[in-house]
Design a protein around this motif. Structure first.
Motif, PDB file in Angstrom:
ATOM      1  N   ARG A 141       0.827  -1.143   0.023  1.00  0.00           N
ATOM      2  CA  ARG A 141      -0.039   0.106   0.104  1.00  0.00           C
ATOM      3  C   ARG A 141       0.782   1.215  -0.032  1.00  0.00           C
ATOM      4  O   ARG A 141       0.503   2.175  -0.741  1.00  0.00           O
ATOM      5  N   PHE A 142       2.097   1.269   0.706  1.00  0.00           N
ATOM      6  CA  PHE A 142       2.940   2.357   0.852  1.00  0.00           C
ATOM      7  C   PHE A 142       3.496   2.724  -0.339  1.00  0.00           C
ATOM      8  O   PHE A 142       3.385   3.840  -0.949  1.00  0.00           O
ATOM      9  N   TYR A 143       4.091   1.777  -1.085  1.00  0.00           N
ATOM     10  CA  TYR A 143       4.701   1.992  -2.487  1.00  0.00           C
ATOM     11  C   TYR A 143       3.644   2.241  -3.471  1.00  0.00           C
ATOM     12  O   TYR A 143       4.054   3.221  -4.293  1.00  0.00           O
ATOM     13  N   ASP A 146       2.733   5.765  -3.355  1.00  0.00           N
ATOM     14  CA  ASP A 146       3.853   6.752  -3.891  1.00  0.00           C
ATOM     15  C   ASP A 146       4.262   6.491  -5.534  1.00  0.00           C
ATOM     16  O   ASP A 146       4.997   7.033  -5.966  1.00  0.00           O
ATOM     17  N   GLY A 147       3.222   5.865  -5.915  1.00  0.00           N
ATOM     18  CA  GLY A 147       3.327   5.643  -7.569  1.00  0.00           C
ATOM     19  C   GLY A 147       4.093   4.386  -8.093  1.00  0.00           C
ATOM     20  O   GLY A 147       4.432   4.444  -9.158  1.00  0.00           O
ATOM     21  N   TRP A 148       4.452   3.527  -7.187  1.00  0.00           N
ATOM     22  CA  TRP A 148       5.089   2.380  -7.680  1.00  0.00           C
ATOM     23  C   TRP A 148       4.115   1.375  -8.153  1.00  0.00           C
ATOM     24  O   TRP A 148       2.884   1.114  -7.433  1.00  0.00           O
ATOM     25  N   GLU A 149       4.462   0.532  -8.981  1.00  0.00           N
ATOM     26  CA  GLU A 149       3.698  -0.476  -9.634  1.00  0.00           C
ATOM     27  C   GLU A 149       4.024  -1.777  -9.714  1.00  0.00           C
ATOM     28  O   GLU A 149       5.328  -1.806 -10.086  1.00  0.00           O
ATOM     29  N   HIS A 150       3.653  -2.844  -9.386  1.00  0.00           N
ATOM     30  CA  HIS A 150       3.906  -4.045  -9.478  1.00  0.00           C
ATOM     31  C   HIS A 150       4.066  -4.526 -10.976  1.00  0.00           C
ATOM     32  O   HIS A 150       3.179  -4.290 -11.879  1.00  0.00           O
ATOM     33  N   ASP A 151       5.259  -4.651 -11.258  1.00  0.00           N
ATOM     34  CA  ASP A 151       5.614  -4.927 -12.698  1.00  0.00           C
ATOM     35  C   ASP A 151       5.547  -6.288 -13.276  1.00  0.00           C
ATOM     36  O   ASP A 151       5.708  -6.888 -14.517  1.00  0.00           O
ATOM     37  N   GLY A 152       4.949  -7.340 -12.449  1.00  0.00           N
ATOM     38  CA  GLY A 152       4.604  -8.547 -12.858  1.00  0.00           C
ATOM     39  C   GLY A 152       5.838  -9.675 -12.565  1.00  0.00           C
ATOM     40  O   GLY A 152       5.473 -10.916 -12.379  1.00  0.00           O
TER      41      GLY A 152
END
Length: 192
Positions: A141-143, A146-152
């Motif tokens: 949730r924190f990341y 901040d705009g981070w996305e799981h890239d797979g």
């Protein structure tokens, strides 16, 4: 209203024990239920402190920024460097970000991730990655905030005989880099 303020600076070798204390406490609180209890209970501050390389300051070496409270006690840290995965040279990595559990929810992590973005962008990285232990909902949730996305990408590790998975998150730095001085919680210098 009394605003909590932290100062950021680059870690020095004398910070090793204080950083290790935060590191161990954060793992014991944050990874409870995700890593084996025996492993977490057995983490030792001294053993962790011996692993740090704060004395190395070359371009390819990890760089650690510490957050200090008003009493000049380390209450969090972030370590960045070139990406360890098979990525282009334009990708940096947040290698670790931990905040003392007593400071969770007070903005320390937000200031530290801003410092990490600024440091990596300042080093010329166009984007960055970081790894999050699967099931660590708080960190995810924190990341994401901040705009981070799981890239797979995922990877498996074995910790004390228990298999664990990690998920990779990615963020663009050049377009989204924020000046650390713009964070309302920030009051220090000497981070880049």
């Amino acid at each position: 209203m009394n605003r909590w303020v932290c100062v950021l600076r680059s870690a020095v070798p004398e910070d090793a024990m204080a950083v290790a204390r935060v590191h161990v406490r954060a793992w014991q609180a944050g990874y409870r239920g995700l890593l084996p209890e025996e492993y977490l209970d057995g983490l030792q501050t001294l053993e962790r402190a011996d692993r740090y390389t704060f004395h190395l300051t070359g371009d390819g070496d990890p760089a650690t920024t510490v957050a200090l409270d008003r009493a000049e006690t380390v209450c969090g840290f972030v370590t960045t460097g070139p990406c360890r995965d098979d990525e282009s040279h334009a990708v940096g990595e947040v290698l670790a970000l931990h905040v003392d559990p007593d400071r969770w929810g007070q903005g320390v992590g937000t200031v530290l991730i801003g410092a990490a973005r600024a440091r990596l962008a300042g080093a010329g990285f166009a984007e960055a990655v970081l790894w999050v232990l699967a099931g660590n909902d708080r960190a995810e949730r924190f990341y994401r905030r901040d705009g981070w996305e799981h890239d797979g990408a995922t990877r498996g590790e074995v910790v004390w005989g228990a298999p664990v998975d990690e998920n990779r998150y990615r963020a663009i730095l050049i377009d989204r880099s924020r000046k650390i001085e713009d964070h309302p919680e920030f009051s220090g210098t000497d981070i880049l």
